[in-house]
Design a protein around this motif. Structure first.
Motif, mmCIF file in Angstrom:
data_model
loop_
_atom_site.group_PDB
_atom_site.id
_atom_site.type_symbol
_atom_site.label_atom_id
_atom_site.label_comp_id
_atom_site.label_asym_id
_atom_site.label_seq_id
_atom_site.Cartn_x
_atom_site.Cartn_y
_atom_site.Cartn_z
ATOM 1 N N VAL A 157 46.013 39.055 30.873
ATOM 2 C CA VAL A 157 44.547 39.017 30.919
ATOM 3 C C VAL A 157 44.020 40.455 31.036
ATOM 4 O O VAL A 157 44.510 41.225 31.862
ATOM 5 C CB VAL A 157 44.022 38.204 32.130
ATOM 6 N N VAL A 158 43.049 40.761 30.205
ATOM 7 C CA VAL A 158 42.484 42.108 30.149
ATOM 8 C C VAL A 158 40.996 42.013 30.469
ATOM 9 O O VAL A 158 40.332 41.089 30.008
ATOM 10 C CB VAL A 158 42.675 42.659 28.706
ATOM 11 N N ALA A 159 40.468 42.949 31.264
ATOM 12 C CA ALA A 159 39.023 42.947 31.544
ATOM 13 C C ALA A 159 38.274 43.557 30.366
ATOM 14 O O ALA A 159 38.677 44.600 29.840
ATOM 15 C CB ALA A 159 38.733 43.742 32.816
ATOM 16 N N LEU A 160 37.192 42.898 29.954
ATOM 17 C CA LEU A 160 36.411 43.363 28.800
ATOM 18 C C LEU A 160 34.930 43.422 29.148
ATOM 19 O O LEU A 160 34.423 42.544 29.853
ATOM 20 C CB LEU A 160 36.568 42.393 27.623
ATOM 21 N N LYS A 161 34.270 44.443 28.621
ATOM 22 C CA LYS A 161 32.824 44.573 28.869
ATOM 23 C C LYS A 161 32.173 45.091 27.588
ATOM 24 O O LYS A 161 32.732 45.983 26.941
ATOM 25 C CB LYS A 161 32.618 45.565 30.014
ATOM 26 N N TYR A 245 44.613 37.076 26.885
ATOM 27 C CA TYR A 245 43.237 36.652 27.147
ATOM 28 C C TYR A 245 42.370 37.832 27.566
ATOM 29 O O TYR A 245 42.871 38.846 28.059
ATOM 30 C CB TYR A 245 43.214 35.581 28.251
ATOM 31 N N GLY A 246 41.080 37.669 27.372
ATOM 32 C CA GLY A 246 40.134 38.674 27.841
ATOM 33 C C GLY A 246 39.140 38.015 28.782
ATOM 34 O O GLY A 246 38.663 36.903 28.503
ATOM 35 N N TRP A 247 38.859 38.653 29.896
ATOM 36 C CA TRP A 247 37.831 38.170 30.831
ATOM 37 C C TRP A 247 36.630 39.087 30.677
ATOM 38 O O TRP A 247 36.710 40.281 30.962
ATOM 39 C CB TRP A 247 38.339 38.184 32.277
ATOM 40 N N THR A 248 35.523 38.532 30.178
ATOM 41 C CA THR A 248 34.357 39.388 29.925
ATOM 42 C C THR A 248 33.418 39.353 31.128
ATOM 43 O O THR A 248 33.211 38.307 31.736
ATOM 44 C CB THR A 248 33.604 38.933 28.659
ATOM 45 N N PHE A 249 32.873 40.511 31.452
ATOM 46 C CA PHE A 249 31.922 40.598 32.565
ATOM 47 C C PHE A 249 30.883 41.641 32.201
ATOM 48 O O PHE A 249 31.076 42.431 31.256
ATOM 49 C CB PHE A 249 32.654 40.970 33.870
ATOM 50 N N ARG A 250 29.772 41.639 32.929
ATOM 51 C CA ARG A 250 28.672 42.530 32.545
ATOM 52 C C ARG A 250 28.401 43.675 33.515
ATOM 53 O O ARG A 250 28.108 44.783 33.112
ATOM 54 C CB ARG A 250 27.372 41.716 32.421
ATOM 55 N N HIS A 251 28.458 43.360 34.806
ATOM 56 C CA HIS A 251 27.940 44.342 35.765
ATOM 57 C C HIS A 251 28.988 44.728 36.803
ATOM 58 O O HIS A 251 29.957 44.002 37.021
ATOM 59 C CB HIS A 251 26.732 43.767 36.517
#
Ligand code: UTP
Length: 294
Positions: A157-161, A245-251
């Protein structure tokens, strides 16, 4: 869902050239945000997510990182004699947060190389990688969410913004396939694409959960962008064999190796402090009036 992942690797061996001259003789991970070095925020985040074993990848000139997480008997003695028991407790807690280990990278040959240096320590277990200069706000809950995805899907899992399209050239960039609100499957990934050819504006941020198979992928990677061994290139190899997988977040993410983001992080964190927030808010309001802002 409680996570079974217990180990974290924090690469902190980079040269920090974007923050010179402050980083000439001190690691960028030791730059203070209000009154805590950046890397302490990262270690605290790991501990909150159930990590008990942390390996920090260091290099030349990074000894202050080790001193920070070690006991300081002279300081403790002084604080005790002076009756400063709250500070004494806080100093001891820093040294007891987790089992922290160190290994040197030797030469800064890239983030992928730094992670490969952790292979023996990590062994045959899933682990997280947290960049020592990327600060995530507790409220964003990014690492917890990523660990949850890992438990459900058992894939990396990779963090994505999302970033401004002009900025994607500075990051790893993912081609996503939507699964739900925050979750995507990563179909492809490329390091620092040209703005015109970038497949998306979803940028890789400094949090990853990996199965141990990432090490075999890293073993095969040749130097890429910037002549460095890129972690992104290893992820690309991995996704040919297994789901990523990618976990998308904004802030709530700050790159404290970048001067503007460092200033933003300092302001946001100071405003939230009970002891400093009210005075600092009044000061900022005065500055805003003087500058004709807002
Ligand atoms: P950066 O590219 O942000 O770090 O790497 P850098 O090379 O220190 O920064 P600049 O561009 O010169 O200012 C992301 C993370 O990977 C680590 C860095 O310490 C940072 O946490 N890193 C990078 C390593 O540990 N080893 C390397 O060889 C490269």
């Amino acid at each position: 869902m409680a996570s079974t992942v217990r180990k974290a690797v924090i690469p902190a061996a980079g040269l920090g050239t974007r923050f010179l001259p402050a980083t000439k003789a001190q690691p960028k991970e030791m730059l203070a945000l209000v009154d805590k070095p950046a890397i302490q925020y990262v270690v605290e985040e790991a501990v909150r997510s159930g990590i008990t074993d942390i390996l920090i990848i260091t290099g030349r000139g990074k000894r202050s990182l080790e001193d920070h997480f070690d006991r300081s008997f002279e300081l403790e003695y002084y604080l005790e004699q002076a009756g400063k028991f709250d500070q004494l407790k806080e100093m001891r807690e820093i040294a007891e947060m987790a089992n922290i280990h160190y290994v040197r990278q030797g030469e800064p040959r890239g983030l992928g190389h730094a992670v490969l240096v952790a292979r023996e320590h990590v062994g045959d277990q899933p682990f997280v990688v947290m960049l020592g200069d990327d600060i995530m706000h507790e409220r964003a809950g990014v690492l917890d969410s990523m660990l949850d995805v890992f438990e459900r899907h058992r894939g990396a899992v990779v963090a994505l913004k999302e970033v401004d399209p002009q900025e994607i050239q500075f990051y790893g960039c993912a081609t996503p396939e939507a699964i739900d609100d925050h979750l995507v499957r990563i179909l492809d990934i490329v390091e620092k694409p040209a703005v015109e050819s970038a497949p998306s504006n979803l940028a890789v941020m400094g949090r990853y959960v990996f199965p141990p198979s990432i090490f075999d992928a890293l073993d095969q990677v040749q130097p890429g962008s910037g002549d460095e061994i890129q972690l992104t290139d290893a992820i690309k190899l991995l996704l040919a064999d297994e789901a990523v997988y990618g976990w998308t977040f904004r802030h709530g993410r700050f790159d404290v190796g970048n001067k503007l983001d460092y200033l933003r992080a300092t302001v946001e964190l100071a405003l939230e402090r009970e002891d400093l927030g009210p005075g600092f808010r009044a000061f900022l309001a005065g500055v805003a009036r003087r500058e004709g802002l807002g």
